[in-house]
Design a protein around this motif. Structure first.
Motif, mmCIF file in Angstrom:
data_model
loop_
_atom_site.group_PDB
_atom_site.id
_atom_site.type_symbol
_atom_site.label_atom_id
_atom_site.label_comp_id
_atom_site.label_asym_id
_atom_site.label_seq_id
_atom_site.Cartn_x
_atom_site.Cartn_y
_atom_site.Cartn_z
ATOM 1 N N LEU A 10 5.550 -3.663 3.507
ATOM 2 C CA LEU A 10 5.416 -4.818 2.626
ATOM 3 C C LEU A 10 4.721 -5.966 3.350
ATOM 4 C CD1 LEU A 10 6.003 -6.201 -0.048
ATOM 5 C CD2 LEU A 10 8.296 -6.729 0.817
ATOM 6 N N ARG A 11 5.136 -6.232 4.590
ATOM 7 C CA ARG A 11 4.494 -7.298 5.371
ATOM 8 C C ARG A 11 3.010 -6.986 5.606
ATOM 9 N NH1 ARG A 11 9.430 -7.173 8.370
ATOM 10 N NH2 ARG A 11 8.407 -5.973 10.002
ATOM 11 N N GLU A 12 2.707 -5.732 5.898
ATOM 12 C CA GLU A 12 1.320 -5.357 6.171
ATOM 13 C C GLU A 12 0.447 -5.524 4.923
ATOM 14 O OE1 GLU A 12 -2.125 -4.415 7.993
ATOM 15 O OE2 GLU A 12 -0.223 -4.969 8.922
ATOM 16 N N LEU A 13 0.928 -5.097 3.772
ATOM 17 C CA LEU A 13 0.150 -5.261 2.540
ATOM 18 C C LEU A 13 -0.051 -6.739 2.202
ATOM 19 C CD1 LEU A 13 1.577 -2.362 0.362
ATOM 20 C CD2 LEU A 13 -0.756 -2.566 1.256
ATOM 21 N N PHE A 14 0.989 -7.536 2.387
ATOM 22 C CA PHE A 14 0.879 -8.978 2.147
ATOM 23 C C PHE A 14 -0.163 -9.576 3.098
ATOM 24 C CE2 PHE A 14 2.263 -13.419 2.666
ATOM 25 C CZ PHE A 14 2.312 -13.816 1.337
ATOM 26 N N HIS A 15 -0.104 -9.179 4.358
ATOM 27 C CA HIS A 15 -1.073 -9.649 5.358
ATOM 28 C C HIS A 15 -2.498 -9.279 4.935
ATOM 29 C CE1 HIS A 15 -3.373 -9.354 9.155
ATOM 30 N NE2 HIS A 15 -2.736 -10.469 9.436
ATOM 31 N N HIS A 29 -9.038 -4.617 -3.973
ATOM 32 C CA HIS A 29 -8.412 -3.939 -5.106
ATOM 33 C C HIS A 29 -7.675 -2.716 -4.603
ATOM 34 C CE1 HIS A 29 -11.801 -1.176 -4.782
ATOM 35 N NE2 HIS A 29 -12.587 -2.240 -4.818
ATOM 36 N N ALA A 30 -7.054 -2.007 -5.493
ATOM 37 C CA ALA A 30 -6.195 -0.877 -5.106
ATOM 38 C C ALA A 30 -6.930 0.191 -4.301
ATOM 39 C CB ALA A 30 -5.553 -0.261 -6.347
ATOM 40 N N LYS A 31 -8.219 0.304 -4.474
ATOM 41 C CA LYS A 31 -8.959 1.298 -3.688
ATOM 42 C C LYS A 31 -9.221 0.822 -2.257
ATOM 43 C CE LYS A 31 -11.175 3.646 -7.520
ATOM 44 N NZ LYS A 31 -12.426 3.995 -8.165
ATOM 45 N N ASN A 32 -8.937 -0.457 -1.969
ATOM 46 C CA ASN A 32 -9.082 -0.980 -0.613
ATOM 47 C C ASN A 32 -7.733 -1.120 0.093
ATOM 48 O OD1 ASN A 32 -11.379 -3.102 -2.137
ATOM 49 N ND2 ASN A 32 -11.990 -1.457 -0.793
ATOM 50 N N LEU A 33 -6.665 -0.954 -0.623
ATOM 51 C CA LEU A 33 -5.315 -1.022 -0.065
ATOM 52 C C LEU A 33 -4.720 0.369 -0.219
ATOM 53 C CD1 LEU A 33 -4.225 -4.324 -1.832
ATOM 54 C CD2 LEU A 33 -5.015 -4.082 0.533
ATOM 55 N N LEU A 43 6.488 11.138 5.740
ATOM 56 C CA LEU A 43 6.762 9.738 5.475
ATOM 57 C C LEU A 43 5.465 9.004 5.131
ATOM 58 C CD1 LEU A 43 9.283 8.965 8.344
ATOM 59 C CD2 LEU A 43 9.793 9.351 5.918
ATOM 60 N N TRP A 44 5.591 7.999 4.285
ATOM 61 C CA TRP A 44 4.454 7.196 3.847
ATOM 62 C C TRP A 44 4.324 5.962 4.723
ATOM 63 C CZ3 TRP A 44 1.215 8.903 0.109
ATOM 64 C CH2 TRP A 44 1.671 9.954 -0.690
ATOM 65 N N SER A 45 3.084 5.494 4.932
ATOM 66 C CA SER A 45 2.842 4.249 5.658
ATOM 67 C C SER A 45 1.549 3.615 5.138
ATOM 68 C CB SER A 45 2.740 4.497 7.164
ATOM 69 O OG SER A 45 1.653 5.349 7.441
ATOM 70 N N VAL A 46 1.396 2.336 5.416
ATOM 71 C CA VAL A 46 0.201 1.592 5.010
ATOM 72 C C VAL A 46 -0.921 1.911 5.989
ATOM 73 C CG1 VAL A 46 -0.754 -0.726 4.673
ATOM 74 C CG2 VAL A 46 1.617 -0.248 4.040
ATOM 75 N N THR A 47 -2.119 2.139 5.466
ATOM 76 C CA THR A 47 -3.272 2.389 6.331
ATOM 77 C C THR A 47 -3.861 1.058 6.795
ATOM 78 O OG1 THR A 47 -4.862 2.380 4.512
ATOM 79 C CG2 THR A 47 -3.863 4.511 5.097
ATOM 80 N N PRO A 48 -4.635 1.086 7.866
ATOM 81 C CA PRO A 48 -5.326 -0.145 8.283
ATOM 82 C C PRO A 48 -6.282 -0.613 7.183
ATOM 83 C CG PRO A 48 -5.369 1.482 10.034
ATOM 84 C CD PRO A 48 -4.839 2.180 8.803
ATOM 85 N N LEU A 49 -6.573 -1.889 7.195
ATOM 86 C CA LEU A 49 -7.484 -2.494 6.234
ATOM 87 C C LEU A 49 -8.903 -1.957 6.451
ATOM 88 C CD1 LEU A 49 -7.342 -4.678 4.036
ATOM 89 C CD2 LEU A 49 -7.849 -6.355 5.786
ATOM 90 N N TYR A 50 -9.619 -1.699 5.370
ATOM 91 C CA TYR A 50 -10.987 -1.199 5.459
ATOM 92 C C TYR A 50 -11.794 -1.726 4.287
ATOM 93 C CZ TYR A 50 -9.224 2.146 2.038
ATOM 94 O OH TYR A 50 -8.640 2.709 0.927
#
Length: 141
Positions: A10-15, A29-33, A43-50
């Motif tokens: 959650l913190r990473e997506l907000f960042h 947009h959702a295709k960038n997050l 397990l699921w995790s947030v990918t780095p920003l691209y």
């Protein structure tokens, strides 16, 4: 299905959203997050920003597209609205404030990176600096 660390995610997506706002990436947009599933742990995790860039020179509509304001896309998204979004999604206010402050604290470096981008006309460099400074002010105090 589960996330290994939901609060971290959650913190990473907000960042990622705050960073995109500050640099003028109005097309986030959702295709960038994205999230990914580890094939071993499942397990699921947030990918780095691209796919993140200052989109101001390439678009006619300069509003920030993610609808973080009730009235939809807008060019000014204040600190108050970001903190309200954080609260709405369950992110602690202090964590959201630290993220906002960390991103806005890097503004000079962001401006230097934009200035190092060869090929942009002087007016677009000027506009990029102006947008980043304005958005940092939007998030102050």
């Amino acid at each position: 299905d589960r996330c290994a660390a939901p609060k971290v995610a959650l913190r990473e997506l907000f960042h990622q959203l705050v960073y995109s706002y500050v640099i003028g990436n109005n097309d986030v947009h959702a295709k960038n997050l994205s999230i990914r599933r580890d094939p071993d742990s499942q397990l699921w995790s947030v990918t780095p920003l691209y796919d993140v860039l200052h989109t101001w020179p390439y678009e006619g509509d300069h509003r920030f597209i993610p609808a973080v304001r009730p009235e939809g896309p807008h060019d000014t998204v204040s600190r108050k609205w970001w903190l309200a979004l954080a609260s709405d999604v369950g992110l602690a206010t202090k964590a959201a404030q630290r993220i906002i402050d960390r991103v806005t604290g890097t503004a000079d470096g962001l401006i230097r990176r934009v200035m190092d981008h060869d090929g942009l006309p002087v007016a677009q460099h000027r506009d990029a600096r102006r947008v980043i400074r304005k958005r940092v002010r939007d998030l102050s105090g």
